[in-house]
Structures are given as structure tokens and as C-alpha cells.
Design a protein around this motif. Structure first.
Motif, mmCIF file in Angstrom:
data_model
loop_
_atom_site.group_PDB
_atom_site.id
_atom_site.type_symbol
_atom_site.label_atom_id
_atom_site.label_comp_id
_atom_site.label_asym_id
_atom_site.label_seq_id
_atom_site.Cartn_x
_atom_site.Cartn_y
_atom_site.Cartn_z
ATOM 1 N N LYS A 148 -11.102 -1.710 -0.844
ATOM 2 C CA LYS A 148 -12.584 -1.234 -0.509
ATOM 3 C C LYS A 148 -11.587 -1.544 1.194
ATOM 4 C CE LYS A 148 -17.069 -2.183 0.264
ATOM 5 N NZ LYS A 148 -18.327 -2.998 -0.193
ATOM 6 N N LYS A 149 -12.304 -0.513 2.008
ATOM 7 C CA LYS A 149 -12.255 -1.066 3.416
ATOM 8 C C LYS A 149 -13.371 -2.004 3.545
ATOM 9 C CE LYS A 149 -8.571 2.653 4.311
ATOM 10 N NZ LYS A 149 -8.485 3.538 5.360
ATOM 11 N N ASN A 150 -12.784 -2.739 4.625
ATOM 12 C CA ASN A 150 -13.355 -3.844 5.266
ATOM 13 C C ASN A 150 -14.126 -3.287 7.056
ATOM 14 O OD1 ASN A 150 -11.455 -4.291 7.330
ATOM 15 N ND2 ASN A 150 -11.101 -6.808 6.267
ATOM 16 N N LYS A 151 -14.459 -3.738 7.697
ATOM 17 C CA LYS A 151 -14.885 -3.044 9.292
ATOM 18 C C LYS A 151 -13.777 -2.737 9.887
ATOM 19 C CE LYS A 151 -19.860 -4.872 9.315
ATOM 20 N NZ LYS A 151 -20.537 -6.261 9.489
ATOM 21 N N LYS A 152 -12.516 -3.726 9.891
ATOM 22 C CA LYS A 152 -11.742 -3.600 10.366
ATOM 23 C C LYS A 152 -10.178 -2.654 9.515
ATOM 24 C CE LYS A 152 -11.423 -8.221 11.989
ATOM 25 N NZ LYS A 152 -10.468 -9.680 11.529
ATOM 26 N N GLY A 153 -11.109 -2.129 9.022
ATOM 27 C CA GLY A 153 -10.494 -1.302 8.097
ATOM 28 C C GLY A 153 -9.186 -1.095 7.693
ATOM 29 N N GLU A 154 -8.922 -2.491 6.904
ATOM 30 C CA GLU A 154 -8.303 -3.528 6.360
ATOM 31 C C GLU A 154 -9.016 -3.081 4.946
ATOM 32 O OE1 GLU A 154 -7.015 -6.850 9.107
ATOM 33 O OE2 GLU A 154 -8.366 -7.384 7.376
ATOM 34 N N LEU A 155 -7.657 -2.664 3.566
ATOM 35 C CA LEU A 155 -8.013 -2.728 2.416
ATOM 36 C C LEU A 155 -7.796 -3.703 1.841
ATOM 37 C CD1 LEU A 155 -6.345 -0.620 0.742
ATOM 38 C CD2 LEU A 155 -7.998 -0.167 0.753
ATOM 39 N N GLU A 190 -12.754 -5.475 -4.069
ATOM 40 C CA GLU A 190 -14.211 -5.673 -3.621
ATOM 41 C C GLU A 190 -15.415 -6.679 -4.146
ATOM 42 O OE1 GLU A 190 -17.683 -1.907 -4.540
ATOM 43 O OE2 GLU A 190 -16.032 -2.134 -5.478
#
Length: 95
Positions: A75-82, A85
Motif C-alpha cells: 500500500k502506498k502512504n501519503k509520500k508515495g512509498e510502499l 497495510e
């Protein structure tokens, strides 16, 4: 078992309350257990799980929060990092 959001406020046995994500932050990684729930299209689906005891259960029942974390970043966080979850489930069951 009912899925609850990470900001669900839950009662603790000492009278305090905390959000599900705050309880997750307090769980030592050594208490996480890896469990397989089934085979998926890409192989076994394994999760790390932990259980936190809660207050407020009806007589003769137990109330717990089941915390499930994926074992691989998915899942990607707000920074776009995987990231892995995390999901939360409220459970009522026999002791």
C-alpha cells in the motif's frame, strides 16, 4: 469480527481509551505472530497478527482488538512509498 477504522476509540481494562492505531504502536514486534489465512492467486496469503485485550465485553464474553499487518509492502502512504497495510478488527468471543 468487525473491521474498524484506525481512529476507532476503544476502551481499555484500566478505564482509559485509545485509538486502534495507538494500540498498534504499543504492540512489541516480538508479540506479532505470522499466520496464513489462505492461498491466493499468487500463493499463500500470510499476515502478522497481534491481539490486544479490551474492556467493555458483555458478561461471559471477551472483547479484543485483532491487528493484522501484511508481510509485504502493498500500500502506498501519503509520500508515495510502499508500506505494509495494517487493518483492525473488533472481536467478541468466548474466553
Amino acid at each position: 469480527m468487525t473491521a474498524v477504522p484506525k481512529n476507532e476509540v476503544l476502551p481499555l481494562s484500566d478505564g482509559r481509551t485509545q485509538e486502534a492505531r495507538q494500540l498498534w504502536a504499543r504492540v512489541p514486534q516480538t508479540l506479532m505472530e505470522c499466520r496464513s489465512c489462505a492461498d491466493g492467486a499468487k500463493g499463500p496469503r500470510a499476515y502478522d497478527v497481534a491481539v490486544v485485550d479490551l474492556a467493555g465485553a458483555p458478561a461471559g464474553r471477551k472483547r479484543t482488538l485483532l491487528i493484522r499487518r501484511s508481510t509485504v509492502p502493498n500500500k502506498k502512504n501519503k509520500k508515495g512509498e510502499l508500506v505494509c497495510e495494517v487493518a483492525y478488527f473488533l472481536c467478541h468471543h468466548a474466553p
